[in-house]
Scaffold this motif. Sequence first.
Motif, PDB file in Angstrom:
ATOM      1  N   ASN A  77      48.948  45.982  31.231  1.00 33.78           N
ATOM      2  CA  ASN A  77      50.048  45.503  30.403  1.00 33.78           C
ATOM      3  C   ASN A  77      50.661  44.234  30.986  1.00 33.78           C
ATOM      4  OD1 ASN A  77      52.001  45.956  28.146  1.00 33.78           O
ATOM      5  ND2 ASN A  77      53.460  46.102  29.844  1.00 33.78           N
ATOM      6  N   GLU A  78      50.802  44.182  32.315  1.00 33.47           N
ATOM      7  CA  GLU A  78      51.327  42.973  32.948  1.00 33.47           C
ATOM      8  C   GLU A  78      50.360  41.805  32.763  1.00 33.47           C
ATOM      9  OE1 GLU A  78      54.007  44.893  36.569  1.00 33.47           O
ATOM     10  OE2 GLU A  78      51.841  44.681  36.824  1.00 33.47           O
ATOM     11  N   PHE A  79      49.069  42.087  32.874  1.00 30.77           N
ATOM     12  CA  PHE A  79      48.065  41.045  32.650  1.00 30.77           C
ATOM     13  C   PHE A  79      48.160  40.488  31.230  1.00 30.77           C
ATOM     14  CE2 PHE A  79      44.210  39.868  35.188  1.00 30.77           C
ATOM     15  CZ  PHE A  79      44.716  40.196  36.435  1.00 30.77           C
ATOM     16  N   ILE A  80      48.307  41.375  30.261  1.00 30.63           N
ATOM     17  CA  ILE A  80      48.396  40.938  28.859  1.00 30.63           C
ATOM     18  C   ILE A  80      49.639  40.078  28.648  1.00 30.63           C
ATOM     19  CG2 ILE A  80      48.639  41.691  26.466  1.00 30.63           C
ATOM     20  CD1 ILE A  80      45.861  42.185  27.642  1.00 30.63           C
ATOM     21  N   ASN A  81      50.770  40.515  29.201  1.00 34.37           N
ATOM     22  CA  ASN A  81      51.996  39.720  29.072  1.00 34.37           C
ATOM     23  C   ASN A  81      51.852  38.361  29.742  1.00 34.37           C
ATOM     24  OD1 ASN A  81      53.373  41.692  27.629  1.00 34.37           O
ATOM     25  ND2 ASN A  81      54.345  42.577  29.436  1.00 34.37           N
ATOM     26  N   LEU A  82      51.276  38.360  30.933  1.00 36.20           N
ATOM     27  CA  LEU A  82      51.060  37.097  31.641  1.00 36.20           C
ATOM     28  C   LEU A  82      50.174  36.170  30.823  1.00 36.20           C
ATOM     29  CD1 LEU A  82      50.574  38.669  35.161  1.00 36.20           C
ATOM     30  CD2 LEU A  82      52.249  36.869  34.657  1.00 36.20           C
ATOM     31  N   TRP A  83      49.140  36.716  30.226  1.00 43.53           N
ATOM     32  CA  TRP A  83      48.221  35.927  29.405  1.00 43.53           C
ATOM     33  C   TRP A  83      48.920  35.412  28.148  1.00 43.53           C
ATOM     34  CZ3 TRP A  83      42.923  35.053  30.466  1.00 43.53           C
ATOM     35  CH2 TRP A  83      42.215  34.415  29.433  1.00 43.53           C
ATOM     36  N   ASP A  84      49.681  36.275  27.482  1.00 44.06           N
ATOM     37  CA  ASP A  84      50.377  35.858  26.263  1.00 44.06           C
ATOM     38  C   ASP A  84      51.388  34.746  26.542  1.00 44.06           C
ATOM     39  OD1 ASP A  84      48.960  37.680  24.772  1.00 44.06           O
ATOM     40  OD2 ASP A  84      50.567  39.183  24.702  1.00 44.06           O
ATOM     41  N   ASN A  85      52.038  34.815  27.693  1.00 47.30           N
ATOM     42  CA  ASN A  85      53.018  33.789  28.056  1.00 47.30           C
ATOM     43  C   ASN A  85      52.367  32.514  28.589  1.00 47.30           C
ATOM     44  OD1 ASN A  85      55.376  35.275  27.408  1.00 47.30           O
ATOM     45  ND2 ASN A  85      55.206  36.419  29.318  1.00 47.30           N
ATOM     46  N   ASN A  86      51.131  32.641  29.040  1.00 47.32           N
ATOM     47  CA  ASN A  86      50.407  31.510  29.645  1.00 47.32           C
ATOM     48  C   ASN A  86      48.957  31.569  29.172  1.00 47.32           C
ATOM     49  OD1 ASN A  86      52.596  30.780  31.879  1.00 47.32           O
ATOM     50  ND2 ASN A  86      52.262  32.989  31.993  1.00 47.32           N
ATOM     51  N   PRO A  87      48.675  31.112  27.945  1.00 48.00           N
ATOM     52  CA  PRO A  87      47.388  31.402  27.304  1.00 48.00           C
ATOM     53  C   PRO A  87      46.254  30.415  27.585  1.00 48.00           C
ATOM     54  CG  PRO A  87      48.835  30.304  25.744  1.00 48.00           C
ATOM     55  CD  PRO A  87      49.627  30.456  27.024  1.00 48.00           C
ATOM     56  N   ASP A  88      46.443  29.517  28.554  1.00 44.58           N
ATOM     57  CA  ASP A  88      45.470  28.439  28.730  1.00 44.58           C
ATOM     58  C   ASP A  88      44.520  28.638  29.913  1.00 44.58           C
ATOM     59  OD1 ASP A  88      46.487  27.132  26.497  1.00 44.58           O
ATOM     60  OD2 ASP A  88      47.997  26.076  27.675  1.00 44.58           O
ATOM     61  N   GLY A  89      44.226  29.895  30.218  1.00 49.18           N
ATOM     62  CA  GLY A  89      43.279  30.195  31.285  1.00 49.18           C
ATOM     63  C   GLY A  89      43.945  30.887  32.456  1.00 49.18           C
ATOM     64  N   ALA A  90      43.195  31.731  33.117  1.00 47.77           N
ATOM     65  CA  ALA A  90      43.739  32.476  34.259  1.00 47.77           C
ATOM     66  C   ALA A  90      42.629  32.686  35.286  1.00 47.77           C
ATOM     67  CB  ALA A  90      44.298  33.818  33.805  1.00 47.77           C
ATOM     68  N   GLY A  91      43.051  33.055  36.487  1.00 47.58           N
ATOM     69  CA  GLY A  91      42.068  33.314  37.526  1.00 47.58           C
ATOM     70  C   GLY A  91      42.700  33.944  38.742  1.00 47.58           C
ATOM     71  N   PHE A  92      41.847  34.370  39.659  1.00 48.18           N
ATOM     72  CA  PHE A  92      42.347  34.891  40.931  1.00 48.18           C
ATOM     73  C   PHE A  92      41.360  34.544  42.037  1.00 48.18           C
ATOM     74  CE2 PHE A  92      39.875  38.448  39.200  1.00 48.18           C
ATOM     75  CZ  PHE A  92      39.185  38.945  40.301  1.00 48.18           C
ATOM     76  N   ALA A  93      41.862  34.561  43.264  1.00 49.82           N
ATOM     77  CA  ALA A  93      41.049  34.226  44.434  1.00 49.82           C
ATOM     78  C   ALA A  93      41.209  35.308  45.480  1.00 49.82           C
ATOM     79  CB  ALA A  93      41.460  32.867  44.991  1.00 49.82           C
ATOM     80  N   TYR A  94      40.122  35.576  46.202  1.00 51.74           N
ATOM     81  CA  TYR A  94      40.145  36.624  47.224  1.00 51.74           C
ATOM     82  C   TYR A  94      39.149  36.277  48.330  1.00 51.74           C
ATOM     83  CZ  TYR A  94      35.854  38.260  44.928  1.00 51.74           C
ATOM     84  OH  TYR A  94      34.595  38.346  44.396  1.00 51.74           O
ATOM     85  N   VAL A  95      39.358  36.862  49.487  1.00 45.78           N
ATOM     86  CA  VAL A  95      38.470  36.635  50.626  1.00 45.78           C
ATOM     87  C   VAL A  95      37.202  37.452  50.448  1.00 45.78           C
ATOM     88  CG1 VAL A  95      38.190  36.882  53.123  1.00 45.78           C
ATOM     89  CG2 VAL A  95      40.389  36.156  52.175  1.00 45.78           C
ATOM     90  N   SER A  96      36.061  36.793  50.637  1.00 50.15           N
ATOM     91  CA  SER A  96      34.768  37.446  50.527  1.00 50.15           C
ATOM     92  C   SER A  96      33.880  36.931  51.656  1.00 50.15           C
ATOM     93  CB  SER A  96      34.124  37.153  49.166  1.00 50.15           C
ATOM     94  OG  SER A  96      32.845  37.739  49.068  1.00 50.15           O
ATOM     95  N   GLY A  97      33.683  37.743  52.683  1.00 52.78           N
ATOM     96  CA  GLY A  97      32.924  37.295  53.836  1.00 52.78           C
ATOM     97  C   GLY A  97      33.659  36.192  54.571  1.00 52.78           C
ATOM     98  N   LYS A  98      32.989  35.069  54.748  1.00 55.23           N
ATOM     99  CA  LYS A  98      33.593  33.934  55.439  1.00 55.23           C
ATOM    100  C   LYS A  98      34.080  32.862  54.473  1.00 55.23           C
ATOM    101  CE  LYS A  98      30.869  34.530  59.667  1.00 55.23           C
ATOM    102  NZ  LYS A  98      29.933  33.879  60.631  1.00 55.23           N
ATOM    103  N   GLU A  99      34.174  33.215  53.207  1.00 50.63           N
ATOM    104  CA  GLU A  99      34.610  32.262  52.185  1.00 50.63           C
ATOM    105  C   GLU A  99      35.722  32.876  51.340  1.00 50.63           C
ATOM    106  OE1 GLU A  99      31.332  30.962  49.853  1.00 50.63           O
ATOM    107  OE2 GLU A  99      30.174  30.202  51.554  1.00 50.63           O
ATOM    108  N   VAL A 100      36.277  32.039  50.470  1.00 53.10           N
ATOM    109  CA  VAL A 100      37.244  32.508  49.470  1.00 53.10           C
ATOM    110  C   VAL A 100      36.586  32.344  48.108  1.00 53.10           C
ATOM    111  CG1 VAL A 100      39.545  32.276  48.502  1.00 53.10           C
ATOM    112  CG2 VAL A 100      39.158  31.771  50.922  1.00 53.10           C
ATOM    113  N   THR A 101      36.507  33.432  47.364  1.00 53.70           N
ATOM    114  CA  THR A 101      35.867  33.441  46.048  1.00 53.70           C
ATOM    115  C   THR A 101      36.913  33.283  44.955  1.00 53.70           C
ATOM    116  OG1 THR A 101      34.046  34.825  46.811  1.00 53.70           O
ATOM    117  CG2 THR A 101      34.484  34.830  44.444  1.00 53.70           C
TER     118      THR A 101
END
Length: 227
Positions: free
Chosen positions: A17-41
Amino acid sequence: MCTLIVNPAKAAPLTLNEFINLWDNNPDGAGFAYVSGKEVTIIKEMKNPAALHTQYLEVRKRNAHPIILHFRISTQGNVNLANAHPFRVNKGLIFAHNGVLTAAPYDKEKSDTAIFVRDILQRWPADFDTRPPYIQALNYIAGRSNKFALLNRHGQATMINIGGFHIHNGSYYSNKGYLSAYDANPISSAVDYKYPKALPPTTGTGYYSNCKAKPKVTNERENWWKY
């Protein structure tokens, strides 16, 4: 004006539900980043917030580091994956931004953040997020209205202008975009905004000594980009 989120490992996962609200309020693309091994994905999505949420939950279950999320509403540049956040600075560092960098050159295709990453951050040392002079420079650039977040390959998250964030369910949000469009009133956000007690010095000797871009820092904040 976008929503930037720093989601620590011990914080509650964001709900659909929070994701949907965030998307509705900001509809021009979304993403996330996380640590994966020795890089950030980085994972980005332009059409399906539910699919992005599923991917986020899978990562959250197995990841012991903070995750940086961003939901974009365009102020400059094309609405596409290239302008969606987070942005890659290098293999071991990402950057995301909430606000408007008024000093950035106008480009009808690239966002102000994309230009900032290309022209400034990618010319700095690869580990600038661990060097105090560069953090001080970012605080100066952010001013009172912009909020930045970085995540490096060691799982260290850095927030710039932390006084502009607030905590919700253990995560740091740049505004209340997780609420419904009616409840995420910009007037309420303005009332809740906490300005930092002090800004970095307005003269910046040595801040940019190791990069090709050497803006002339003056009392006019917009001039820092001129080099």
